[in-house]
Design a protein around this motif. Structure first.
Motif, PDB file in Angstrom:
ATOM      1  N   HIS A   1       0.589  -1.212   0.128  1.00  0.00           N
ATOM      2  CA  HIS A   1      -0.123   0.047   0.032  1.00  0.00           C
ATOM      3  C   HIS A   1       0.962   1.302   0.026  1.00  0.00           C
ATOM      4  O   HIS A   1       0.553   2.333  -0.697  1.00  0.00           O
ATOM      5  CB  HIS A   1      -0.901  -0.020   1.227  1.00  0.00           C
ATOM      6  CG  HIS A   1      -1.805   1.200   1.443  1.00  0.00           C
ATOM      7  ND1 HIS A   1      -1.930   1.887   2.573  1.00  0.00           N
ATOM      8  CD2 HIS A   1      -2.559   1.810   0.405  1.00  0.00           C
ATOM      9  CE1 HIS A   1      -2.695   3.068   2.262  1.00  0.00           C
ATOM     10  NE2 HIS A   1      -3.291   2.991   1.127  1.00  0.00           N
ATOM     11  N   ALA A   2       1.916   1.356   0.818  1.00  0.00           N
ATOM     12  CA  ALA A   2       2.871   2.372   0.733  1.00  0.00           C
ATOM     13  C   ALA A   2       3.497   2.703  -0.442  1.00  0.00           C
ATOM     14  O   ALA A   2       3.727   3.847  -0.937  1.00  0.00           O
ATOM     15  CB  ALA A   2       3.817   2.170   1.745  1.00  0.00           C
ATOM     16  N   LEU A   3       3.942   1.638  -1.302  1.00  0.00           N
ATOM     17  CA  LEU A   3       4.712   1.740  -2.451  1.00  0.00           C
ATOM     18  C   LEU A   3       3.697   2.078  -3.630  1.00  0.00           C
ATOM     19  O   LEU A   3       4.044   2.699  -4.783  1.00  0.00           O
ATOM     20  CB  LEU A   3       5.218   0.314  -2.868  1.00  0.00           C
ATOM     21  CG  LEU A   3       6.720   0.062  -2.045  1.00  0.00           C
ATOM     22  CD1 LEU A   3       7.046  -1.554  -2.038  1.00  0.00           C
ATOM     23  CD2 LEU A   3       7.649   1.147  -2.556  1.00  0.00           C
ATOM     24  N   THR A   4       2.300   1.885  -3.226  1.00  0.00           N
ATOM     25  CA  THR A   4       1.253   2.112  -4.436  1.00  0.00           C
ATOM     26  C   THR A   4       0.555   3.433  -4.285  1.00  0.00           C
ATOM     27  O   THR A   4       0.780   4.513  -4.601  1.00  0.00           O
ATOM     28  CB  THR A   4       0.336   1.086  -4.818  1.00  0.00           C
ATOM     29  OG1 THR A   4       0.013   0.435  -3.613  1.00  0.00           O
ATOM     30  CG2 THR A   4       1.461  -0.015  -5.518  1.00  0.00           C
ATOM     31  N   GLY A   5      -0.435   3.118  -3.319  1.00  0.00           N
ATOM     32  CA  GLY A   5      -1.474   4.207  -2.925  1.00  0.00           C
ATOM     33  C   GLY A   5      -0.704   5.425  -2.329  1.00  0.00           C
ATOM     34  O   GLY A   5      -1.031   6.893  -2.798  1.00  0.00           O
ATOM     35  N   GLU A   6       0.031   5.167  -1.137  1.00  0.00           N
ATOM     36  CA  GLU A   6       0.547   6.211  -0.490  1.00  0.00           C
ATOM     37  C   GLU A   6       1.406   7.107  -1.315  1.00  0.00           C
ATOM     38  O   GLU A   6       1.598   8.476  -1.187  1.00  0.00           O
ATOM     39  CB  GLU A   6       1.142   5.922   0.908  1.00  0.00           C
ATOM     40  CG  GLU A   6       0.151   5.132   1.573  1.00  0.00           C
ATOM     41  CD  GLU A   6      -0.587   6.261   2.638  1.00  0.00           C
ATOM     42  OE1 GLU A   6      -0.316   6.893   3.442  1.00  0.00           O
ATOM     43  OE2 GLU A   6      -1.901   6.166   1.761  1.00  0.00           O
ATOM     44  N   VAL A   7       2.190   6.607  -2.306  1.00  0.00           N
ATOM     45  CA  VAL A   7       3.260   7.306  -3.159  1.00  0.00           C
ATOM     46  C   VAL A   7       2.634   8.026  -3.968  1.00  0.00           C
ATOM     47  O   VAL A   7       2.984   9.192  -4.495  1.00  0.00           O
ATOM     48  CB  VAL A   7       4.179   6.278  -3.650  1.00  0.00           C
ATOM     49  CG1 VAL A   7       4.936   7.064  -4.837  1.00  0.00           C
ATOM     50  CG2 VAL A   7       5.184   5.839  -2.590  1.00  0.00           C
ATOM     51  N   GLU A   8       1.408   7.795  -4.627  1.00  0.00           N
ATOM     52  CA  GLU A   8       0.493   8.569  -5.502  1.00  0.00           C
ATOM     53  C   GLU A   8      -0.016   9.827  -4.553  1.00  0.00           C
ATOM     54  O   GLU A   8      -0.078  10.767  -5.249  1.00  0.00           O
ATOM     55  CB  GLU A   8      -0.879   7.979  -5.878  1.00  0.00           C
ATOM     56  CG  GLU A   8      -0.223   6.714  -6.921  1.00  0.00           C
ATOM     57  CD  GLU A   8       0.700   7.299  -8.084  1.00  0.00           C
ATOM     58  OE1 GLU A   8       0.153   8.211  -8.666  1.00  0.00           O
ATOM     59  OE2 GLU A   8       1.631   6.698  -8.562  1.00  0.00           O
ATOM     60  N   ARG A   9      -0.517   9.637  -3.427  1.00  0.00           N
ATOM     61  CA  ARG A   9      -0.951  10.694  -2.440  1.00  0.00           C
ATOM     62  C   ARG A   9       0.316  11.718  -2.344  1.00  0.00           C
ATOM     63  O   ARG A   9       0.249  12.969  -2.199  1.00  0.00           O
ATOM     64  CB  ARG A   9      -1.443  10.348  -1.366  1.00  0.00           C
ATOM     65  CG  ARG A   9      -2.646   9.478  -1.368  1.00  0.00           C
ATOM     66  CD  ARG A   9      -3.209   9.387   0.038  1.00  0.00           C
ATOM     67  NE  ARG A   9      -3.251  10.424   0.920  1.00  0.00           N
ATOM     68  CZ  ARG A   9      -3.492  10.270   2.116  1.00  0.00           C
ATOM     69  NH1 ARG A   9      -3.126   9.072   3.024  1.00  0.00           N
ATOM     70  NH2 ARG A   9      -4.033  11.234   3.015  1.00  0.00           N
ATOM     71  N   ILE A  10       1.570  11.556  -2.421  1.00  0.00           N
ATOM     72  CA  ILE A  10       2.813  12.241  -2.414  1.00  0.00           C
ATOM     73  C   ILE A  10       2.906  12.980  -3.248  1.00  0.00           C
ATOM     74  O   ILE A  10       3.116  14.148  -3.217  1.00  0.00           O
ATOM     75  CB  ILE A  10       3.892  11.304  -1.907  1.00  0.00           C
ATOM     76  CG1 ILE A  10       4.085  10.693  -0.536  1.00  0.00           C
ATOM     77  CG2 ILE A  10       5.179  12.322  -2.083  1.00  0.00           C
ATOM     78  CD1 ILE A  10       5.203   9.849  -0.061  1.00  0.00           C
ATOM     79  N   SER A  11       2.631  12.256  -4.497  1.00  0.00           N
ATOM     80  CA  SER A  11       2.731  13.198  -5.731  1.00  0.00           C
ATOM     81  C   SER A  11       1.546  14.357  -5.970  1.00  0.00           C
ATOM     82  O   SER A  11       1.905  15.403  -6.193  1.00  0.00           O
ATOM     83  CB  SER A  11       2.355  12.363  -6.968  1.00  0.00           C
ATOM     84  OG  SER A  11       2.238  13.068  -8.251  1.00  0.00           O
ATOM     85  N   THR A  12       0.600  14.100  -5.081  1.00  0.00           N
ATOM     86  CA  THR A  12      -0.387  15.207  -4.819  1.00  0.00           C
ATOM     87  C   THR A  12       0.212  16.273  -3.981  1.00  0.00           C
ATOM     88  O   THR A  12      -0.220  17.514  -4.354  1.00  0.00           O
ATOM     89  CB  THR A  12      -1.716  14.524  -4.385  1.00  0.00           C
ATOM     90  OG1 THR A  12      -2.205  13.591  -5.205  1.00  0.00           O
ATOM     91  CG2 THR A  12      -3.007  15.801  -4.164  1.00  0.00           C
TER      92      THR A  12
END
Length: 634
Positions: A173-184
Motif C-alpha cells: 500500500h505504501a509503495l502504490t497508494g501512499e506514494v501517489e498521494r505524495i505526488s499530490t
C-alpha cells in the motif's frame, strides 16, 4: 451480497477511527513545526529531481499565471476605440493614446493585422501552456518515482529479520497508494508557491495605485486565513483517517485474494465482504463529514472575502475618495487578489490532507534504513568453500520469542554431501536455513566456511553461490521461461531449461502445457498445482548451478513418485560436487542423506548417518520412519 455490515466489524472500525483521530492530533495537527519540516523535505525531494527542474517548473507556472487573464475580452476596449473613430477605416492609431503618462509610438494598425496578432498570441499561449503541463507532469513523475524507488531500495536493503516482522500489504500500500498521494503533495506545494508569488505581484501592483487599500486587502486576507485554521486542522485529521481506512481496505483485499481458494472452499466470502463493506461505509461517512465541514469552511471564507470587498469599496469611496479610474483599477486588481486567497486556502487544505502520506512513507523508509543489512551494499566476489559449512555455538533469538530459536547449536555440513535436518515444527530448522544462506546472522557464535568465519562483507558474494527453495514458492505472473530464469544471472539456452526441468521431474507436465515454456503461470503460479509449483521452483534452483543448495520443505506437496525422482536428482548433484541441505518431515527426502541432524527447541539431540539413527529405537529419526511405514501400510 446485500447483508448489512457486521456489528463487530463496525465496532472495530469505530475504535480504530478514534485511535487514528487521536493520532492525527499528534501527527497531523501537532504544530506548524511538524508541517514545515514535512514541507521542507518535499521541497528537497522536488529539488533533487535534477537539472533545476523544480525551479524551471516554478518559473513556468508563474509565467502561466501572468498570462491567465489573456482572453478575447481584451479586444473589447480596442474595438471600442476603433469603432469610435467614425472614419470607417478600421485602424488603430497608437500615437493618439498613452499608458501611465507614456505616449505610444505613432503607428497605425489595421484591424486584420490586429486580429491576426491576437490569434498568434493565443496560439503562443496555448503552446506555452502545453509545454508547461508536460514539464510539470515530468517533474511530478520524477518526484513520485524517486520516492517510490527510495522506499523500494530501503526495503530491498533491510535486514531479513526486520522485513519478516512487517506487514506485506502495508508495504504494498505504501509503495502504490501512499506514494501517489505524495505526488499530490508535490503538485499542491508547487501551486501554493505559485499562488504566493502571484499574490505578491498583484499586491505590489495594488500598492502602486493605493497603499492604504492594499493594506485593507492584506488585513482581510490574513483574517480570513486565520479563521480557517480549524478547517485546515480537520483536513489533516481526515487525511490520517483516509490513510488508515485505505490501509485496512488494502489489507482486507490482499488477505482475500491471497487466501481465495480457502475462502471459497469454506464459504467465507460473506465474512470478507462484510468486512470490506464496513470499511467502505466508514470511509464514506468520514468523507461525508469532511465534505460538509469543507463546504462550510469554503462558504465562510467566501463570505469573508466578499465582506472584505464591500469594506474595500466603502473605504475607497467614503474615506479615501479615490477617482473613478483609480477605483476601477483597484477593483480589477482586487478581482485578481481575492481568488489567490481562496486558492491558497483550498490548496493548503488539500496539501494537509495528503501530508500524512508523506510522513507515513518517510517514517517507513527511515525505519527500514535504520535496519539496513550492510551486506547488501557490499559487492564482494563470489565466496566458496572446500570442506564444510559449520555452525559453532550459534544462538539466535527472534524479537518477541519466548525462548531462543537456536540455543548454542553446533553442526557441520560437509562439502559435496547431502545433509538432512529433521525435527518438529518450531525446532529451529528454518532458522538454520536462514543462517547458512546468509539471510540472518548469528547473535552469538559464528558461521564458518572451512576454518574461517564468514564475514558480513562477504554475505552478498556467498549468496551468489547459494540456491534456496522454500515450501511456499515464489512464482510470478509471467511465462514459465521467465519464471525459470528470474533468479539466475547466466544466459540459459532451451537445453539448459529442459535439463533443469528433467532434474525436477517437471519436463513431462511442462511439455503438456498448451504453450510449453511460454505458458503463463498466473498470479503466484495459480495455473499450476501445488506440486507443479514446487517442481518449477526446484528447476529454477537447479538452473543457478549453485555450490550450496538448501531445500526447506521443498517437496512437501509432491507425491511419492516425484519425491523419489527428485531424491535421485539430489544425490546425482551431490556426487557431482554440490553441497545440499534438505529439511523435511518425510523420510523419502531424508533417508538418502549422508548425515542427519535432529533438532528440538533449538538444540541438537541426534546426529549420525541415516543407518545409524535408524538403529536408535525411539529416537527422532526412528520414530519418523516408523510413522511413515505405518501410514504406508494403512
Amino acid at each position: 451480497m446485500t447483508d448489512a455490515p457486521a456489528t463487530r466489524s463496525t465496532t472495530e472500525c469505530a475504535a480504530a477511527k478514534r485511535a487514528v483521530a487521536a493520532g492525527a492530533v499528534d501527527a497531523g495537527v501537532a504544530g506548524i513545526g511538524s508541517v514545515m519540516q514535512s514541507l521542507r523535505e518535499i521541497f528537497a525531494g522536488l529539488g533533487a529531481t535534477g537539472r533545476g527542474k523544480f525551479w524551471i517548473a516554478l518559473v513556468l507556472m508563474i509565467l502561466s499565471g501572468l498570462t491567465e487573464g489573456f482572453s478575447i475580452l481584451l479586444l473589447l476596449p480596442v474595438l471600442k476605440v476603433i469603432l469610435a473613430d467614425g472614419s470607417g477605416a478600421g485602424r488603430l492609431n497608437l500615437g493618439d493614446h498613452h499608458i501611465a503618462g507614456f505616449s505610444l509610438p505613432d503607428v497605425s494598425i489595421s484591424l486584420p493585422v490586429l486580429l491576426a496578432s491576437f490569434v498568434s498570441l493565443v496560439v503562443v499561449q496555448v503552446l506555452f501552456n502545453r509545454s508547461k503541463t508536460a514539464f510539470m507532469s515530468d517533474l511530478l513523475f520524477d518526484f513520485t518515482n524517486q520516492c517510490r524507488l527510495s522506499l523500494f531500495s530501503a526495503l530491498a536493503r533491510a535486514r531479513w529479520d526486520k522485513i519478516t516482522r512487517m506487514s506485506g500489504s502495508e508495504l504494498e500500500h505504501a509503495l502504490t497508494g501512499e506514494v501517489e498521494r505524495i505526488s499530490t503533495c508535490g503538485y499542491y506545494l508547487l501551486m501554493i508557491v505559485q499562488g504566493i508569488v502571484m499574490l505578491l505581484i498583484y499586491l505590489i501592483m495594488s500598492a502602486l495605485v493605493s497603499l492604504p487599500m492594499t493594506l485593507v486587502m492584506i488585513i482581510f486576507g490574513v483574517i480570513a486565513l486565520t479563521i480557517m485554521r480549524p478547517f485546515r486542522h480537520r483536513a489533516a485529521r481526515f487525511g490520517t483517517l483516509l490513510q488508515e481506512s485505505r490501509r485496512r481496505q488494502f489489507g482486507t483485499v490482499s488477505d482475500f485474494l491471497g487466501g481465495l481458494k480457502s475462502v471459497r472452499a469454506t464459504n467465507s466470502e460473506q465474512k470478507f465482504y462484510r468486512e470490506f463493506e464496513t470499511l467502505l461505509y466508514r470511509n464514506k461517512h468520514d468523507a461525508g463529514v469532511f465534505a460538509r465541514q469543507n463546504a462550510t469552511g469554503s462558504g465562510i471564507f467566501q463570505i469573508m472575502i466578499t465582506l472584505g470587498a464591500a469594506t474595500f469599496i466603502l473605504v475607497a469611496v467614503t474615506w479615501l475618495h479615490l477617482s473613478f479610474a483609480r477605483l476601477v483599477v483597484m477593483l480589477l486588481v482586487a478581482m485578481r487578489i481575492a481568488p489567490r486567497f481562496l486558492g491558497l486556502q483550498a490548496q493548503f487544505q488539500q496539501l494537509l490532507q495528503d501530508l500524512s502520506a508523506w510522513r507515513h512513507v518517510s517514517k517507513l523508509r527511515d525505519d527500514l534504513v535504520k535496519a539496513v543489512d550492510t551486506s547488501v551494499q557490499d559487492h564482494s566476489a563470489p565466496v566458496t568453500f572446500q570442506h564444510e559449512i559449520r555452525l559453532e555455538n550459534v544462538v539466535y533469538h527472534y524479537v518477541g520469542g519466548a525462548q531462543p530459536s537456536l540455543d548454542t547449536l553446533s553442526l557441520s555440513i560437509e562439502a559435496g554431501r547431502v545433509t538432512a535436518l529433521i525435527g518438529a515444527s518450531g525446532s529451529g530448522k528454518s532458522t538454520v536455513a536462514d543462517l547458512v544462506t546468509g539471510l540472518i546472522r548469528p547473535q552469538s557464535g559464528a558461521l564458518y566456511l572451512d576454518d574461517r568465519v564468514l564475514q558480513p562483507s562477504e554475505l552478498r558474494g556467498w549468496r551468489d553461490r547459494v540456491a534456496y527453495v522454500a515450501q511456499d514458492n515464489f512464482l510470478m505472473n509471467l511465462s514459465l521461461r521467465e519464471n525459470l530464469t528470474a533468479l539466475t544471472q547466466r544466459e540459459c539456452a532451451d537445453d539448459d531449461l529442459w535439463q533443469a526441468l528433467d532434474l525436477a521431474y517437471a519436463s513431462g507436465f511442462v511439455r503438456r502445457l498448451p504453450d510449453g515454456l511460454e505458458s503463463l503461470l498466473g498470479d503466484r503460479g495459480v495455473q499450476l498445482s501445488g506440486g507443479e509449483r514446487q517442481r518449477i521452483a526446484l528447476a529454477r534452483a537447479f538452473l543457478r548451478l549453485p555450490d550450496f543448495l538448501v531445500l526447506d520443505e521443498a517437496t512437501s506437496a509432491l507425491d511419492w513418485e516425484a519425491q523419489e525422482h527428485i531424491a535421485a536428482s539430489v544425490k546425482k548433484m551431490a556426487r557431482a560436487g554440490m553441497t545440499i541441505l534438505t529439511i523435511a518431515h518425510r523420510p523419502s527426502m531424508v533417508a538418502f542423506a549422508d548425515q542427519v541432524y535432529a533438532l528440538e527447541s533449538g538444540r541438537l539431540i541426534e546426529a549420525g548417518t541415516a543407518e545409524d539413527l535408524l538403529s536408535r529405537k525411539n529416537g527422532v529419526f526412528w520414530t519418523m520412519m516408523q510413522k511413515e511405514l505405518t501410514q504406508s501400510d494403512t
